[in-house]
Design a protein around this motif. Structure first.
Motif, mmCIF file in Angstrom:
data_model
loop_
_atom_site.group_PDB
_atom_site.id
_atom_site.type_symbol
_atom_site.label_atom_id
_atom_site.label_comp_id
_atom_site.label_asym_id
_atom_site.label_seq_id
_atom_site.Cartn_x
_atom_site.Cartn_y
_atom_site.Cartn_z
ATOM 1 N N GLN A 151 -8.940 0.306 4.000
ATOM 2 C CA GLN A 151 -9.107 -1.144 4.022
ATOM 3 C C GLN A 151 -8.116 -1.733 3.015
ATOM 4 O OE1 GLN A 151 -11.616 -2.419 6.098
ATOM 5 N NE2 GLN A 151 -10.887 -4.507 5.723
ATOM 6 N N ILE A 152 -6.966 -2.181 3.536
ATOM 7 C CA ILE A 152 -5.929 -2.619 2.595
ATOM 8 C C ILE A 152 -6.018 -4.102 2.253
ATOM 9 C CG2 ILE A 152 -4.312 -0.783 3.210
ATOM 10 C CD1 ILE A 152 -2.860 -2.804 4.962
ATOM 11 N N GLY A 153 -6.921 -4.777 2.922
ATOM 12 C CA GLY A 153 -7.116 -6.180 2.580
ATOM 13 C C GLY A 153 -8.529 -6.569 2.911
ATOM 14 N N ILE A 156 -1.241 -1.547 -4.079
ATOM 15 C CA ILE A 156 -2.624 -1.983 -3.871
ATOM 16 C C ILE A 156 -3.474 -0.770 -3.503
ATOM 17 C CG2 ILE A 156 -1.997 -4.326 -3.145
ATOM 18 C CD1 ILE A 156 -2.493 -3.402 -0.251
ATOM 19 N N VAL A 157 -4.788 -0.952 -3.566
ATOM 20 C CA VAL A 157 -5.662 0.194 -3.327
ATOM 21 C C VAL A 157 -6.552 -0.028 -2.109
ATOM 22 C CG1 VAL A 157 -5.706 0.837 -5.759
ATOM 23 C CG2 VAL A 157 -7.434 -0.737 -4.868
ATOM 24 N N ASP A 158 -7.078 1.056 -1.632
ATOM 25 C CA ASP A 158 -8.019 1.030 -0.514
ATOM 26 C C ASP A 158 -9.339 0.421 -0.993
ATOM 27 O OD1 ASP A 158 -9.543 1.469 1.675
ATOM 28 O OD2 ASP A 158 -9.516 3.674 1.561
ATOM 29 N N ILE A 159 -9.837 -0.557 -0.268
ATOM 30 C CA ILE A 159 -11.058 -1.239 -0.703
ATOM 31 C C ILE A 159 -12.316 -0.529 -0.191
ATOM 32 C CG2 ILE A 159 -12.253 -3.490 -0.680
ATOM 33 C CD1 ILE A 159 -9.591 -4.828 -0.361
ATOM 34 N N MET A 160 -12.123 0.338 0.779
ATOM 35 C CA MET A 160 -13.275 0.988 1.412
ATOM 36 C C MET A 160 -14.253 1.615 0.414
ATOM 37 S SD MET A 160 -14.433 1.017 4.380
ATOM 38 C CE MET A 160 -13.388 1.068 5.826
ATOM 39 N N TYR A 194 0.836 -1.204 0.000
ATOM 40 C CA TYR A 194 0.000 0.000 0.000
ATOM 41 C C TYR A 194 0.869 1.251 0.000
ATOM 42 C CZ TYR A 194 -3.900 3.055 1.244
ATOM 43 O OH TYR A 194 -4.852 4.037 1.237
ATOM 44 N N GLN A 195 1.922 1.212 0.798
ATOM 45 C CA GLN A 195 2.814 2.364 0.849
ATOM 46 C C GLN A 195 3.497 2.611 -0.489
ATOM 47 O OE1 GLN A 195 5.263 1.308 4.146
ATOM 48 N NE2 GLN A 195 3.944 2.337 5.636
ATOM 49 N N ALA A 196 3.648 1.542 -1.277
ATOM 50 C CA ALA A 196 4.303 1.689 -2.578
ATOM 51 C C ALA A 196 3.273 1.837 -3.695
ATOM 52 C CB ALA A 196 5.198 0.485 -2.843
ATOM 53 N N ASP A 197 2.035 2.127 -3.334
ATOM 54 C CA ASP A 197 0.946 2.287 -4.306
ATOM 55 C C ASP A 197 0.712 1.038 -5.140
ATOM 56 O OD1 ASP A 197 0.623 4.927 -3.480
ATOM 57 O OD2 ASP A 197 2.181 5.600 -4.866
#
Lengths: 379, 278, 440
Positions: C154-156, C118-122, C113-116
């Motif tokens: 929500q990262i996962g 993956i995205v926020d699922i929220m 997530y910090q490295a862009d």
């Protein structure tokens, strides 16, 4: 003139395919690792931080200067000694002068340099160096002597040569993921593990093998009934866990070394032996004065490969690492792996890797200088 | 070299001991691979009857058939590539005078000295770039699996050592006949290099057969994955079915052993002829 | 032309392959509602093999058949967690991430997530068109969702969970004069001591008879601490609390039992499983995902004894159990593809699919209403049913970013503690070192 140009061009043309691959997949990664090491870098590049990672890893730069200074003095001492001896000065004076220079040199090197670095640098790095050093010292000499012995016996034997060659080579061809798993079971602390069953036939107490972080010497002292021992007994010798891994490494590479040494032995011209026999040399003398010098190039080659190999060793150590061993088996490559995969710190890991790279480079050069000169390259 | 009668037992005693030490973990593996799960759980030494079914089960569950085929194809490509590249590179390093030779040789050796953990990322970046800019696919295909390893420093080193040992008269007479370097290398040197080439080929084969992390990285489907990947899926899977794991390990080891058995005589010769002189 | 491109490309690769030139899609997420996921291809990277992979592939095939958007999902085994991390790492760096969905532990997801990567699922969960109805959202076990929520993102998303269970040998317990598992840790200790004295009658090797095997693993200790009403972090979950009385009590009991020789350290892969099914240890503390292996192990060992599972011994009024598991994250790609990945994830965690996944994997579902679909399965697998009934007592391990590092520190402390080092010192060092990781 023109032919020399053609010669040059031909040489480079021959080299090109291999060089393209080697530069692309061998040298570029080294440069890249260096580039990464200068940055704060998790998965992607963050900020440029210069040599901060190196300071964090190695310690206070002033001690590094002392270390280099110490190395310089020691080197100068050696040069001076050979220089003076060449001039034919009486050896007592030479050694006095040598000692006067050498002792402070060593003090600067170890006390101000190495000790200072270890105190200010990353314990994981220095522990990694220490363990790697134990690991190399524990494996290489034993592995090579065993292999030399076996190769000599194999060379002397008339029958079943092929069978033994296959048998000795078996460990090397077994996939590491399989054989390391087998060894993990053999050296488990379970009372009925193979190692313990073997050990107890001699009447010894069960050991915890791969789960034991105590040094083998400490365990020995414990075994003979001592209850306390100075701390250096624990810190200056390899742990039982590391010893088990060393045994695995020896097991894998003895056969490989044997096979290569056997080839070296077979290449020795017969007339040497015949001459020795006529001179009435006994078995040991033949081995010591004919066989050993003549396989020394092979031994040298194997020791180079082994040094590079042990310093980079990773897979089997990773598989056989247990929590019980604490950090006593964490060689540098394992510490680097942890930084990338557990702590997601590629920048710092690359700095450690680069330090390791330089260490191997220096060691190989040293080895080439020191051992390479003693190798006998025939008549 | 004959030995005096009385010492025979010493020689064979020593060899036997060494053989036992080298062979017994494998024997243990072999025995375990023939056990029922109950037997391996109870830690018995010998299986009551040989469970050949373990092999069938391991073969099917790990899809070894496909992986075998892949491993063989990869090995063939990689071994031939390595032989060609190393032969070409070793020749000038061993037998030609040119500026920068020592630097090149040192550079070749330096590539051996950096741990794989940190080379994996930059090498993948290079492969990705090649994948995008070359007319053929690199990822999920044989080039990514083989080309990065085709110029092994070890192979070049070994072949160079061998070629240095070849008498200069050969080259002199070849030149009188009007041969250039190319013809000399391929017509005269190549037949002489048979044995060391087999040696290099063997080491390359073993290396390619056991590679694991890199193949997983550059493939997404089993289409090009080698046998070690199949074995890993099997060994790491939960359930502690040691007997099946060992059967899988034996299956994965046999082809390498077989190859070694077939070429071992020349293989040994190959090293001996190189003399490994510095 | 090609060559020129080539040189520029090499330079590019060297200088900026990782320079963060990759477009992130966060800004575009505002118009999720108007996106069209029609015909998207979704690649799902996972670590499952054998039976679990087969079941997952069947589920994927059904989704491809049945979804109304023509989305096609392709599931790919790409190695173990470490291998997956490797692939994500290089994929993100080279800007050519081939996956749209990836299995990840929370700390890995954090790094992605910090490295862009993956995205926020929220935003997807909250979308009125693609997200959950309030009832659906409430149907998820909220604690599971929270495990993957870091600072509001929500990262996962959890497809399944496992629980730390106490496996017990009921036949042996009866021989020792009990008819149920230990109610508290004192009783557990007493039973262990008895087990040492009186080997299990069905055991074929009575020379080894122990109460328990301690695996040096943080989740083992976490469960022991939770069961004593403790935690590994402070009340608001922002700092580690590892020199607590509960941690101390857990470690001291293990140390005492080890010193008495009634338990041992687990020194082999699956040691607890192997020794439990051969009747050499009375208790085993292990993940619920091991249930089928315990079952088949007891059949294969030929001992065929009666056994059961329960929560680890408790100290308070209600039991507390440790629940954990890897989640699935949505990789950064085109907005349409991200949406398609979300739709698959949502489908996969719906009760009907969850029930199928549970049957194949023995994991726990993440939606409460899945229980209705599973009644038959509970009947066939009573042990699973028992474990399932304890989901309400679930508690999760810390969600602090540095937890992976701290797990290692905890394991180190466990070893130090059981090897008899000064407990005050061990715990003080652990506490200090753990909280230092937060600063970094």
């Amino acid at each position: 003139m023109d032919t020399r140009r053609t010669e040059q061009l031909t040489a480079w043309a021959f080299l090109t395919p291999a060089l393209v691959v080697l530069v692309g997949f061998g040298l570029f990664p080294i440069g890249y690792a260096f580039y990464v090491s200068l940055h704060k870098w998790r998965i992607k590049k963050e900020a440029l931080i210069g040599f901060e990672h190196y300071v964090r890893a190695l310690g206070d730069p002033q001690h590094l200067v002392f270390l280099l200074l110490g190395v310089g003095i020691v080197w100068a001492a050696y040069r001076l000694r050979s220089h003076l001896l060449e001039r034919g000065l009486p050896s007592a004076y030479v050694y006095l002068a040598w000692g006067i220079l050498l002792l402070p040199g060593l003090w600067v090197l170890f006390e101000l340099g190495l000790n200072g670095l270890a105190a200010t640098g990353d314990p994981a790095l220095y522990n990694g160096f220490k363990v790697t050093f134990f690991y190399a010292i524990g494996t290489i000499p034993l592995q090579l002597s065993l292999a030399t012995g076996l190769a000599y016996l194999l060379f002397k034997s008339m029958r079943a040569k092929g069978t033994f060659r296959i048998l000795f080579f078996l460990p090397y061809v077994t996939p590491v993921i399989a054989s390391a798993v087998v060894f993990r079971t053999i050296f488990s602390p379970h009372p009925s593990s193979l190692a313990n069953r073997f050990w107890s036939t001699f009447g010894f107490e069960n050991q915890r093998w791969l789960y034991e972080s105590k040094s083998v010497v400490a365990l020995f002292l414990q075994g003979v009934g001592m209850e306390t021992w100075p701390t250096w007994v624990d810190s200056c010798f390899p742990s039982m866990a590391l010893t088990s891994i060393i045994l695995y490494n020896i097991w894998v590479y003895v056969g490989y070394d044997t096979v290569i040494l056997l080839a070296g032995l077979s290449a020795i011209p017969r007339h040497y032996y015949e001459a020795a026999e006529m001179d009435g040399a006994n078995g040991w003398q033949v081995f010591r004065h004919i066989t050993l010098p003549l396989v020394s190039p092979t031994l040298f080659f194997l020791s180079m490969v082994a040094v590079i190999g042990t310093f980079k060793a990773f897979n089997h150590i990773y598989i056989m690492r247990t929590p019980g061993a604490r950090e006593s088996v964490d060689v540098l490559s394992v510490a680097i792996f942890d930084q990338i995969f557990e702590f997601h710190n590629a920048g710092y890991a690359s700095a450690m890797a680069f330090v390791l790279f330089v260490a191997i480079l220096v060691l190989t050069l040293l080895q080439n200088q020191v051992l390479g000169k003693r190798v006998f390259y025939g008549d | 070299m004959a030995i005096k009668g009385g010492k025979t037992w010493l020689v064979y005693g020593g060899l036997g001991l060494g053989g036992l030490a080298a062979g017994f973990p494998f024997a243990w593996m072999l025995l375990a691979s023939f056990m029922t799960r109950g037997e391996s759980l109870r830690r018995v030494f010998l299986p009551e009857s040989l469970q050949w079914g373990n092999y069938l089960k391991a073969w099917q569950e790990a899809d070894f058939g496909l992986y075998f085929e892949n491993s063989l194809i990869i090995a063939v490509i990689q071994v031939s590539g390595t032989l060609l590249f190393s032969l070409l590179a070793a020749y000038p390093l061993a037998r030609m005078e040119f500026r920068g030779r020592d630097t090149v040789f040192a550079g070749v050796l330096a590539t051996l000295m950096i741990p794989e953990t940190v080379t994996i990322v930059p090498n993948f970046l290079t492969i990705t770039w090649l994948h995008r800019n070359m007319p053929f696919a690199w990822l999920n295909n044989w080039p990514a699996m083989t080309i990065p390893f085709m110029a092994s420093a070890f192979s070049i080193f070994l072949l160079r050592q061998f070629m240095r040992g070849i008498p200069n008269e050969l080259w002199d007479s070849a030149r009188i006949d009007g041969a250039g370097h190319v013809r000399f290398l391929f017509q005269i040197l190549l037949p002489l290099c048979r044995a060391p080439l087999l040696t290099v080929g063997m080491f390359t084969y073993i290396g390619s057969w056991n590679a694991l992390a890199w193949p997983l990285l550059v493939t997404n489907t089993p289409d090009w994955r080698p046998i070690s990947v199949g074995l890993q899926q099997f060994v790491s899977e939960a359930g502690a079915e040691v007997h099946l794991q060992m059967a899988g390990a034996v299956i994965a080891t046999v082809p390498v052993l077989l190859a070694y058995f077939l070429i071992q005589r020349e293989f040994t010769e190959g090293i001996s002829m190189s003399g490994l002189k510095g | 032309m090609k060559l020129k491109n080539g040189i520029a490309g090499v330079l590019c690769a060297v200088l900026s392959a990782c320079g963060g030139q990759q477009e992130t899609t966060q800004e575009q997420q505002t118009d999720i509602e108007t996106l069209n996921p029609e015909g998207q291809e979704v690649v799902f990277w996972y670590q499952h093999t054998r039976e679990r992979e087969e079941a997952l592939q069947k589920l994927i095939a059904d989704f491809n058949q049945s979804n109304s958007h023509g989305i096609s999902v392709r599931g790919e085994y790409v190695g173990r967690y470490g291998d997956i991390y490797n692939k994500m790492n290089v994929g993100i760096q080279s800007g050519s991430l081939a996956a749209s969905l990836v299995v990840a532990y929370q700390n890995q997801a954090m790094a992605y997530y910090q490295a862009d990567g993956i995205v926020d699922i929220m935003p997807y969960m909250e979308s009125s068109k693609w997200g959950f109805s309030p009832e659906e959202r409430q149907d998820y076990v909220q604690a599971f969702l929270r495990q993957d929520n870091v600072g509001g993102a929500q990262i996962g998303f959890p497809p399944n969970r496992s629980m730390e269970l106490l496996y017990y040998n009921l036949d042996w317990l009866r021989e020792l004069g009990y008819d149920k598992p230990p109610a508290n840790w004192d009783e557990f200790a007493k039973m262990c001591r008895l087990a040492k004295q009186r080997p299990f009658s069905k055991s074929k090797d009575t020379s080894r008879s122990l109460g328990f095997l301690l695996d040096i693993d943080t989740s083992r200790l976490a469960a022991m601490v939770f069961s004593r009403g403790g935690d590994l972090v402070n009340a608001d979950g922002t700092a580690y609390l590892l020199d607590s009385p509960e941690v101390r009590a857990a470690l001291e009991l293990m140390r005492e039992l080890l010193a008495a020789g009634v338990i041992d350290v687990a020194g082999e892969q699956d040691a607890e499983l192997n020794e439990f099914v051969t009747g050499q240890i009375l208790f085993s503390q292990d993940s619920s995902s091991g249930l089928p292996f315990y079952k088949s192990g007891i059949e294969d060992s030929g001992l065929d004894f009666e056994w059961g599972v329960t929560h680890p011994p408790q100290t308070g009024e209600t039991p507390v159990v440790d629940i954990y598991g890897a989640s699935v994250s949505i990789c950064a790609s085109t907005p349409e593809q991200q949406l398609a990945a979300w739709l698959f994830l949502k489908w996969l965690t719906a009760p009907e699919q969850q029930a199928r996944w549970v049957r194949a994997s023995n994991y726990f579902p993440v939606r409460k209403s899945t229980a209705k679909e599973l009644q038959g399965y509970f009947a066939e697998n009573p042990h699973y049913g028992v474990a399932f009934s304890m989901l309400d007592y679930g508690k999760s391990e810390p969600t602090i970013a540095s937890y992976q590092q701290v797990r290692r520190l905890i394991q180190k402390a466990m070893v130090e503690a059981i090897e008899g080092e000064n407990m005050d010192q061990v715990l003080a060092n652990l506490q200090l070192a753990a909280n230092k990781t937060i600063e970094q």
